[in-house]
Design an enzyme around this catalytic site. Sequence first.
Site, PDB file in Angstrom:
ATOM      1  CG  HIS A  69      -0.459   0.282   2.521  1.00  0.00           C
ATOM      2  ND1 HIS A  69      -0.200  -0.703   3.455  1.00  0.00           N
ATOM      3  CD2 HIS A  69      -0.139   1.452   3.139  1.00  0.00           C
ATOM      4  CE1 HIS A  69       0.238  -0.156   4.573  1.00  0.00           C
ATOM      5  NE2 HIS A  69       0.297   1.158   4.411  1.00  0.00           N
ATOM      6  CB  SER A 125       2.742   1.815   6.457  1.00  0.00           C
ATOM      7  OG  SER A 125       1.470   1.864   7.038  1.00  0.00           O
ATOM      8  CG  ASP A 143       0.296  -4.067   2.813  1.00  0.00           C
ATOM      9  OD1 ASP A 143       0.867  -3.611   1.802  1.00  0.00           O
ATOM     10  OD2 ASP A 143      -0.436  -3.380   3.548  1.00  0.00           O
TER      11      ASP A 143
END
Length: 671
Positions: free
Chosen positions: A37, A606, A173
């Site tokens: 992402h 992230s 991810d």
Amino acid sequence: DLYSINRSSLKDAIVHFGGGCTGEIISPEGLMLTNHHCGYSQIQSHSSVERDYLTNGFWAMNKREELPNPGLTATIIVRMEDVTELVLKGIKDDMSEKVRDSIININIKYIEKDAIKGTHYEAKIRPFYHGNEYYMFITETFKDVRLVGAPPSSIGKFGGDTDNWMWPRHTGDFAVFRIYADKDNKPAEYSKDNVPYKPKHFFPISLKGVKENDFTMVYGFPGRTNEYLPSYAVDMIVNVSNPARIKVRDERLAIWDTDMKKNDTIRIQYAAKYASLANAWKKWIGESKGIKRFNGIQKKEELEKEFTKRIQANSEWNIKYAGLLDKFKTAYNELTYYTIPNDYFIEAIMGIESFTLARGAMPLLELSLMQPVNNEDIKKQTDKMLQGAEGFFKNYNANTDKKIYAAMMELYIRNVDKAFYPAVINDLQKKYKLDFNRIADEVYAQSIFTDKKRYMDFLASYDAKKSKKLLSDPLYVIFESFWKLYLNQIAPNIQRLNMEIALLQRNYMKALREVMPEKKYYPDANSTLRVAYGKVEGYEPMDAVKYNYFTTLNGIIEKEDPKNDEFIVPEKLKELFDKKDFGQYGINGLMPVAFVASNHTTGGNSGSPVIDAEGNLIGTNFDRVWEGTMSDLMFDPDRCRNISVDVRYTLFIIDKFAGAGYLLNEMKIVK
């Protein structure tokens, strides 16, 4: 091991990826892991209907096939330094905030400039503890970062928005990039002559796996936390601001989702925008629920009672800090009044994409109305706008935006006090009876901002005389009315109150550390390099429910739903599962996918490396559990969990699924 300026250390393998995420270097050739992402917009930019890397994934099978990404950066910390004394030099207690800020800004500019003199480095000084301390970060920014590989969205985004912020999670991810440098290993703009960056340190990768209660550490660039807000602030966020923002995004996401499902072009155009919008939307929902479940406001009030009791018992503290909480209460009461129009303007009105384009025309109008007219400046501005328009219209659909326009205008009018209606509302009431669908039809049919050809043709032949057409453009007229209202009635009051609160917060932070020194005060995150440590462990989100600490490929197969884009499982992944062909990455007939741990993380973490007690990479952080999203405001070690891709699953996908196992040859694998 964590930090050194005299020898290589773990910090040298941590990358601030694109200014918003974290990445970790995993080979001596600048290979870097981050989240799918985090690299989503880059993957999207290389995608088209014919070459759909979002759906099918992308893997360079050699360095020549790696894809450049203009504008993408990778920043590495060179060193850090406490500069509090230098920044606060000349500051006195009786100074006004304006004078204080002016002196601090001058000091910061001088210190930053002096620190990097004669180097290619950059310097940034950040406040800690709400301006009670200051630290300087010397950085090196690499501007040639290439996409090496990304799994298909059915792996990298498996579970989509349904599973976002949730546990159990089965999302691969991750994405792989490579940092390039010039022949001297220094940062350089993209060039075919650049070579892979040779880092001072890279992470060995452990295949040993994780067990419950194992030590873990997350190292990265968390964006923003506010753990020391008073109860009045948390009350406003949970009961006023979050509900308003959630309501607006409910509507925007529903419109986008409907159109994306009907048309593949729109799906690709809005994929990254949808993911970005949905991310915060779902986080706010979880945050509010978590605070209420945790009795967060009540806990803040209890701390404030103890704080007040101690102050009243100490004459010195009573002189310095008495009345601090009462001032907070007054300021937040007033701020709450302006929060609703502010949130609806930012989320609803500025959520209309064509309004963003109209906002960008304001500098051109200013130049056009100046006397004398400077045609050269006008030409530079129109060239800049034409260049930006290509990117805007590539990911824009006028019919979709028209639906957003009608819905957002109506939401604003139905939910905001009439005191904050722009002047144009009276005209729209008289002419259209505030029928926003009808208004949208007419505006979008006529405005230059809603059609690429009209917009480009207008700018290509623009001169100052055409400013009248801009000023009479129906969309611009409506936007300008909202913009003026925001600038005159909302923004100044929000700014004034935030300045008052910032001063109160600085004093409150100082007071807390002085009055209640037995507590640990970790500084709030501010996009600078941080560590967070905890252990691998499951949790109990609610009564009679207990979650395990890891998930496996079995869960992906169980969740498969061919009719739902979020839960499609690639055929090859099913084949590998059926054959139990997990290679060296599986254990006991299972293929680990993700795990949770009690590390305190937030946005910006992230892509952060999750490391074991020996400094080996065991996973890549990508999310938090929904029940723990309140950790930006209050951290509960019993419920707050960070979610990571198990590095064994990452390598399994690279090797067995994608057939890009050659990449493992440049990694250091620890078994």
